[in-house]
Design an enzyme around this catalytic site. Structure first.
Site, PDB file in Angstrom:
ATOM      1  N   ALA A  77       3.150  -0.989   4.790  1.00  0.00           N
ATOM      2  CA  ALA A  77       2.464   0.215   5.242  1.00  0.00           C
ATOM      3  C   ALA A  77       3.510   1.327   5.323  1.00  0.00           C
ATOM      4  O   ALA A  77       4.558   1.148   5.947  1.00  0.00           O
ATOM      5  CB  ALA A  77       1.811  -0.013   6.596  1.00  0.00           C
ATOM      6  N   VAL A  88       7.330  -2.193   7.192  1.00  0.00           N
ATOM      7  CA  VAL A  88       7.332  -0.736   7.190  1.00  0.00           C
ATOM      8  C   VAL A  88       7.991  -0.219   5.915  1.00  0.00           C
ATOM      9  O   VAL A  88       9.131  -0.564   5.598  1.00  0.00           O
ATOM     10  CB  VAL A  88       8.068  -0.182   8.424  1.00  0.00           C
ATOM     11  CG1 VAL A  88       8.128   1.347   8.368  1.00  0.00           C
ATOM     12  CG2 VAL A  88       7.373  -0.641   9.703  1.00  0.00           C
ATOM     13  N   LYS A  89       7.250   0.601   5.198  1.00  0.00           N
ATOM     14  CA  LYS A  89       7.709   1.143   3.923  1.00  0.00           C
ATOM     15  C   LYS A  89       8.354   2.513   4.153  1.00  0.00           C
ATOM     16  O   LYS A  89       7.744   3.404   4.751  1.00  0.00           O
ATOM     17  CB  LYS A  89       6.521   1.251   2.968  1.00  0.00           C
ATOM     18  CG  LYS A  89       6.855   1.208   1.493  1.00  0.00           C
ATOM     19  CD  LYS A  89       5.556   1.110   0.703  1.00  0.00           C
ATOM     20  CE  LYS A  89       5.806   1.043  -0.782  1.00  0.00           C
ATOM     21  NZ  LYS A  89       4.520   1.026  -1.521  1.00  0.00           N
ATOM     22  N   LEU A  90       9.573   2.661   3.652  1.00  0.00           N
ATOM     23  CA  LEU A  90      10.362   3.872   3.874  1.00  0.00           C
ATOM     24  C   LEU A  90      10.848   4.431   2.543  1.00  0.00           C
ATOM     25  O   LEU A  90      11.187   3.668   1.634  1.00  0.00           O
ATOM     26  CB  LEU A  90      11.587   3.561   4.741  1.00  0.00           C
ATOM     27  CG  LEU A  90      11.333   2.934   6.107  1.00  0.00           C
ATOM     28  CD1 LEU A  90      12.594   2.263   6.617  1.00  0.00           C
ATOM     29  CD2 LEU A  90      10.861   4.008   7.093  1.00  0.00           C
ATOM     30  N   THR A 139       0.853  -1.182   0.000  1.00  0.00           N
ATOM     31  CA  THR A 139       0.000   0.000   0.000  1.00  0.00           C
ATOM     32  C   THR A 139       0.894   1.238   0.000  1.00  0.00           C
ATOM     33  O   THR A 139       2.098   1.152   0.223  1.00  0.00           O
ATOM     34  CB  THR A 139      -0.917   0.053   1.239  1.00  0.00           C
ATOM     35  OG1 THR A 139      -0.124   0.309   2.408  1.00  0.00           O
ATOM     36  CG2 THR A 139      -1.696  -1.236   1.415  1.00  0.00           C
TER      37      THR A 139
END
Length: 216
Positions: free
Chosen positions: A56, A82-84, A27
């Protein structure tokens, strides 16, 4: 190659999950906006549907803010990744979260050097954006080949998550280039099963079956 679905629409995810073909979900803030729903609520629901990684994305721009948001996102469910962003602060946050045992997906990658940095920072996934490079007249698939070569030479365990996929041809090329994952819009995933010769062959078989007058 794993298939992740690039959507925040839980109804679509539930329908596609029944195929057994979905290994994870990605997402981003734009997809959350399209869903019109609460961010945390959506991510939690998706994590209940799909046992695989669910990306996310943080929205902070500084490393400390990303770390803080990343920890909150990881607390939603055990399968949150965790998307960075692939910025200097994003890399710092990637190192920090990875050291804490939190899976990370470093996104918006457009060069092999960026992918090298993400791997050294401990990213579980690196997301090179194929379609956006193609839009600029650059061969996006060439980037997948370069990252694959670098990761194989040095034994990095970071998985190549091909993103910004626009077509079935992109998926095929990613598979041949050695991408570990392709994150695909639902419409593109469904198109992978389609071929005119399949349709013609099925029509022919059914016509012959009808002519026998039999039933199963």
């Amino acid at each position: 190659m794993k298939f992740f679905i690039d959507t925040a629409e839980t109804a679509e995810i539930r329908e596609l999950a029944t195929t057994g073909l979905v290994d994870g979900i990605t997402t981003n803030p734009s997809l959350i906006k399209q869903s019109g729903r609460d961010f945390v609520e959506v991510i939690a629901e998706i994590c209940d549907i799909i046992p695989g990684p669910v990306s996310a994305e943080v929205v902070a721009l500084d490393a400390e803010g990303m770390l803080r948001e990343g920890r909150r996102l990881a607390a939603i469910a055990g399968n949150v990744t965790v998307k960075l962003p692939l910025t200097w602060d994003g890399l710092k946050a990637c190192r920090g979260l990875s050291d804490e045992g939190i899976a990370t997906n470093v996104t918006l990658c457009f060069s092999a050097n960026q992918a090298l940095l993400a791997a050294k920072a401990g990213a579980r996934f690196i997301s090179p954006f194929i379609g956006r490079l193609d839009d600029l007249g650059v061969d996006g698939m060439d980037l997948i080949h370069k990252i694959r070569a670098i990761y194989d030479i040095y034994g990095f365990e970071t998985e190549i998550l091909a993103a910004s996929i626009r077509s079935a041809a992109h998926v095929e090329a990613c598979a041949l280039a050695g991408a570990d994952v392709a994150t695909i819009p639902p419409k593109v995933l469904k198109s992978l099963s389609q071929h005119t010769l399949t349709d013609k062959g099925l029509a022919s078989f059914l016509a012959d079956w009808d002519a026998t007058g039999q039933r199963i």
